[in-house]
Design a protein around this motif. Structure first.
Motif, PDB file in Angstrom:
ATOM      1  N   MET A   1       0.849  -1.189   0.000  1.00 24.39           N
ATOM      2  CA  MET A   1       0.000   0.000   0.000  1.00 24.39           C
ATOM      3  C   MET A   1       0.884   1.238   0.000  1.00 24.39           C
ATOM      4  N   ALA A   2       0.460   2.249  -0.743  1.00 23.44           N
ATOM      5  CA  ALA A   2       1.225   3.486  -0.859  1.00 23.44           C
ATOM      6  C   ALA A   2       0.310   4.688  -0.636  1.00 23.44           C
ATOM      7  N   ASP A   3       0.885   5.748  -0.083  1.00 25.87           N
ATOM      8  CA  ASP A   3       0.153   7.007   0.038  1.00 25.87           C
ATOM      9  C   ASP A   3       0.098   7.661  -1.335  1.00 25.87           C
ATOM     10  N   VAL A   4      -1.023   8.297  -1.648  1.00 25.96           N
ATOM     11  CA  VAL A   4      -1.190   8.985  -2.930  1.00 25.96           C
ATOM     12  C   VAL A   4      -1.235  10.487  -2.662  1.00 25.96           C
ATOM     13  N   ASN A  66      10.705   3.292  -2.014  1.00 29.07           N
ATOM     14  CA  ASN A  66      11.309   3.266  -0.678  1.00 29.07           C
ATOM     15  C   ASN A  66      10.415   3.917   0.363  1.00 29.07           C
ATOM     16  N   GLU A  67       9.774   5.022  -0.016  1.00 29.72           N
ATOM     17  CA  GLU A  67       8.901   5.748   0.905  1.00 29.72           C
ATOM     18  C   GLU A  67       7.449   5.295   0.799  1.00 29.72           C
TER      19      GLU A  67
END
Length: 83
Positions: A1-4, A66-67
């Motif tokens: 999961m990634a922040d958008v 990476n983030e």
């Protein structure tokens, strides 16, 4: 999961769409954040990725693995999007 995250220019572009199209784009961005490997394709000759939003719209995204962040750089109609 990634922040958008949306760049200011992408926010302006998103606001220019009709409400139903804007919501469709927001939904697809959320899906991309939940599973970036499935939804994003690297753009040829670039370090950024594309997100297909139906048949007509595209988003260009910088994916910092990476983030775990997706930065939406621009959103637009596919006609002329890659020029």
């Amino acid at each position: 999961m990634a922040d958008v995250l949306l760049a200011e220019s992408a926010t302006d572009e998103l606001a220019s769409f009709q409400p139903d199209i804007e919501q469709r784009i927001r939904d697809k961005l959320k899906q991309a954040g939940e599973n970036p490997d499935h939804y994003l394709e690297r753009l040829q000759g670039r370090k950024t990725f594309k997100l297909k939003i139906g048949r007509e719209y595209r988003a260009e995204i910088d994916w910092d693995k990476n983030e775990s962040v997706l930065r939406v750089l621009r959103i637009g109609h596919r006609d002329g999007f890659y020029d």
